[in-house]
Scaffold this active site. Sequence first.
Site, PDB file in Angstrom:
ATOM      1  N   HIS A  88       0.848  -1.195   0.000  1.00 19.75           N
ATOM      2  CA  HIS A  88       0.000   0.000   0.000  1.00 19.75           C
ATOM      3  C   HIS A  88       0.876   1.236   0.000  1.00 19.75           C
ATOM      4  O   HIS A  88       2.096   1.157   0.176  1.00 19.75           O
ATOM      5  CB  HIS A  88      -0.992  -0.021   1.168  1.00 19.75           C
ATOM      6  CG  HIS A  88      -0.384   0.044   2.539  1.00 19.75           C
ATOM      7  ND1 HIS A  88       0.487  -0.914   3.020  1.00 19.75           N
ATOM      8  CD2 HIS A  88      -0.534   0.944   3.551  1.00 19.75           C
ATOM      9  CE1 HIS A  88       0.832  -0.604   4.261  1.00 19.75           C
ATOM     10  NE2 HIS A  88       0.239   0.528   4.609  1.00 19.75           N
ATOM     11  N   HIS A 120       1.293   3.849   1.974  1.00 15.83           N
ATOM     12  CA  HIS A 120       1.765   4.584   3.145  1.00 15.83           C
ATOM     13  C   HIS A 120       3.299   4.586   3.092  1.00 15.83           C
ATOM     14  O   HIS A 120       3.924   3.601   2.693  1.00 15.83           O
ATOM     15  CB  HIS A 120       1.279   3.931   4.445  1.00 15.83           C
ATOM     16  CG  HIS A 120      -0.145   4.302   4.791  1.00 15.83           C
ATOM     17  ND1 HIS A 120      -0.931   3.559   5.623  1.00 15.83           N
ATOM     18  CD2 HIS A 120      -0.902   5.371   4.402  1.00 15.83           C
ATOM     19  CE1 HIS A 120      -2.125   4.138   5.744  1.00 15.83           C
ATOM     20  NE2 HIS A 120      -2.131   5.233   4.999  1.00 15.83           N
ATOM     21  N   ASP A 174       5.807   4.313   5.045  1.00 14.30           N
ATOM     22  CA  ASP A 174       6.689   3.320   5.668  1.00 14.30           C
ATOM     23  C   ASP A 174       6.727   2.008   4.899  1.00 14.30           C
ATOM     24  O   ASP A 174       7.444   1.090   5.279  1.00 14.30           O
ATOM     25  CB  ASP A 174       6.315   3.109   7.149  1.00 14.30           C
ATOM     26  CG  ASP A 174       4.861   2.685   7.340  1.00 14.30           C
ATOM     27  OD1 ASP A 174       4.003   3.107   6.534  1.00 14.30           O
ATOM     28  OD2 ASP A 174       4.580   1.944   8.296  1.00 14.30           O
ATOM     29  N   HIS A 175       5.966   1.925   3.799  1.00 15.16           N
ATOM     30  CA  HIS A 175       5.984   0.713   2.976  1.00 15.16           C
ATOM     31  C   HIS A 175       6.531   0.948   1.562  1.00 15.16           C
ATOM     32  O   HIS A 175       6.685  -0.005   0.811  1.00 15.16           O
ATOM     33  CB  HIS A 175       4.583   0.100   2.910  1.00 15.16           C
ATOM     34  CG  HIS A 175       4.128  -0.434   4.239  1.00 15.16           C
ATOM     35  ND1 HIS A 175       4.099  -1.770   4.533  1.00 15.16           N
ATOM     36  CD2 HIS A 175       3.755   0.205   5.377  1.00 15.16           C
ATOM     37  CE1 HIS A 175       3.694  -1.940   5.798  1.00 15.16           C
ATOM     38  NE2 HIS A 175       3.473  -0.744   6.321  1.00 15.16           N
ATOM     39  N   HIS A 187      -7.397  -1.852   5.250  1.00 15.87           N
ATOM     40  CA  HIS A 187      -6.559  -0.883   5.969  1.00 15.87           C
ATOM     41  C   HIS A 187      -7.110   0.511   5.652  1.00 15.87           C
ATOM     42  O   HIS A 187      -8.139   0.631   4.981  1.00 15.87           O
ATOM     43  CB  HIS A 187      -5.101  -1.071   5.522  1.00 15.87           C
ATOM     44  CG  HIS A 187      -4.103  -0.304   6.338  1.00 15.87           C
ATOM     45  ND1 HIS A 187      -4.148  -0.258   7.708  1.00 15.87           N
ATOM     46  CD2 HIS A 187      -3.028   0.446   5.976  1.00 15.87           C
ATOM     47  CE1 HIS A 187      -3.145   0.493   8.142  1.00 15.87           C
ATOM     48  NE2 HIS A 187      -2.454   0.939   7.111  1.00 15.87           N
ATOM     49  N   ASP A 214      -0.316  -3.882   5.853  1.00 16.94           N
ATOM     50  CA  ASP A 214      -0.999  -3.666   7.107  1.00 16.94           C
ATOM     51  C   ASP A 214      -2.461  -4.068   6.957  1.00 16.94           C
ATOM     52  O   ASP A 214      -3.056  -3.889   5.897  1.00 16.94           O
ATOM     53  CB  ASP A 214      -0.959  -2.190   7.474  1.00 16.94           C
ATOM     54  CG  ASP A 214       0.468  -1.679   7.700  1.00 16.94           C
ATOM     55  OD1 ASP A 214       1.417  -2.466   7.690  1.00 16.94           O
ATOM     56  OD2 ASP A 214       0.627  -0.450   7.822  1.00 16.94           O
ATOM     57  N   HIS A 231       5.777  -5.503  12.258  1.00 10.76           N
ATOM     58  CA  HIS A 231       5.117  -4.189  12.168  1.00 10.76           C
ATOM     59  C   HIS A 231       4.722  -3.693  13.555  1.00 10.76           C
ATOM     60  O   HIS A 231       3.598  -3.245  13.805  1.00 10.76           O
ATOM     61  CB  HIS A 231       3.893  -4.232  11.250  1.00 10.76           C
ATOM     62  CG  HIS A 231       3.506  -2.876  10.726  1.00 10.76           C
ATOM     63  ND1 HIS A 231       2.585  -2.066  11.346  1.00 10.76           N
ATOM     64  CD2 HIS A 231       3.951  -2.152   9.679  1.00 10.76           C
ATOM     65  CE1 HIS A 231       2.453  -0.935  10.685  1.00 10.76           C
ATOM     66  NE2 HIS A 231       3.282  -0.956   9.666  1.00 10.76           N
TER      67      HIS A 231
END
Lengths: 301, 301
Positions: B60, B62, B64-65, B140, B210, B268
């Site tokens: 996804h 976001h 941090d990914h 998510h 996530d 995570h």
Amino acid sequence: MKITILGCYAATPRSFTNPTSQVLEMKNHLFLIDCGEGTQVQLRRNRIKFSKIRHIFISHLHGDHFYGLVGLISTFRLLNREQELHVYGPKGIKEIISLQLKLANSWTNYPLIFHELQSKEQELLYEDDKLSVKTIPLKHRVYTNGFLFEEKPGERKLLVHEAQRLNIDKTLFKSLKKGKDVVSEDGELIPNSMVTSDPEPVKSYAFCSDTVYDPEIVPMIKRVTALYHESTFLEEQHELAFPTKHSTAKQAASIARDAGVQHLILGHYSTRYSDIELFRTEASEIFQNISLADDGKEFTF
Amino acid sequence: MKITILGCYAATPRSFTNPTSQVLEMKNHLFLIDCGEGTQVQLRRNRIKFSKIRHIFISHLHGDHFYGLVGLISTFRLLNREQELHVYGPKGIKEIISLQLKLANSWTNYPLIFHELQSKEQELLYEDDKLSVKTIPLKHRVYTNGFLFEEKPGERKLLVHEAQRLNIDKTLFKSLKKGKDVVSEDGELIPNSMVTSDPEPVKSYAFCSDTVYDPEIVPMIKRVTALYHESTFLEEQHELAFPTKHSTAKQAASIARDAGVQHLILGHYSTRYSDIELFRTEASEIFQNISLADDGKEFTF
């Protein structure tokens, strides 16, 4: 004036070296200059307070100078930042960052203000009563600016004993610090120079990376306290410098000499060289006062 | 099958922890799953060959990914990569990466192929004769997919001595490995099971991060060899899990139990917890075979 080098190596991040980013502390400001991938981790490692950064200057849109920006902006959000953040950089930077925040559905909860640059002339970017920040137009493969940070002269220093001896009323001290002549309680005209001395000398910092060797910048950086000038290559590889629009250590030193700067800091080393001392050796033939940037190093002037 | 955890902590990179990224080695492939900021440095530190990565899966958008993706793509270019790179991720990822490469005036010199995802149903992303990769639609705050990597059954194992004893011609061995019955030189019909044994059991890996606790994924990950399931929180903070669309360790363990997986890997972790062993303790009450992901850790199955 303190400069903390967060990263100063060209091209890709490696296990133990970081792409360009540095922090300038000047007159109670913390200015972040460039923001390569991993900058936020380097800020933490060097114990720099995230909240004190209010102005970020991005020289150009090559990844090794700004791929860490979107992550830092996102982290500010997670840290519940409330104060404004100003980002100065080439046109396009707003679209890049905005698109990523939009797709992540996570716009910042603090004011994020972009100042997009596209002029090829020198511009004033920021000014307050203590200092100013201007661009230094550079020549690189894409639109690029260096940045010139200049303190403004402070107030004149009051020679208190002398002022008291001449019977000057205390309410006039402010005028004296501002360089005004005054009249004493005895009715005499006191020339300012009799009861004040010159203010602290102002300091200035010029950041010039990335750029081909370009003598046109010399008038803009005359006699700065410290010049950070890229030296991607040594003269041995000078045939690579011009086509890639980078400089050699010798060329950086020539700029420093011609501009009569006080200190030259070299950086943006190509990772082909295993010993950065070679850059100092080469540049020293042209200019004496040389420092080598390295990740985590601090310079105080 | 080997999983190398490059980063497994939630939210922002810190001095010594990294956001999500991992490498799955399966049937001679190296699959990169998610690519948080700093992934390219973590690849180097873990001595993973950049050139062996041909497929990158992004769960996804976001930060941090995936904030490390554009840097990795740029580094591949600097390393003169020539082979294709396939990137699978949510719609929008192509625009983000392309815009940055365009503004840096540095398009890749290798074929960069985006496979943009927007279906909420399970999709087959990749398949060859040895394995397949499918999405696992997750719930998510933004559009998110997990990924299911499944080996295909190999050939049956030939019991060579038995085949020779039964006087089966060598040219028929290939058919036997494929599960066919054959006729011996003596004219007898030989049932396949008499001269072969079952192939190696197939392995499978499900990456789910996530995601909120979502029993709907259970049928898709039934009996996988290893399940990586996010556990951002402990039950103590379960009131944070649903609104942020994350899971607790206990919820991750419930999914593992209900799907009858062989191994559960937790990761995570919210950086609010100083001891990740707490996640194991909590999950162990529901499911026995638990491992804790940590940066640099390898799991071989």
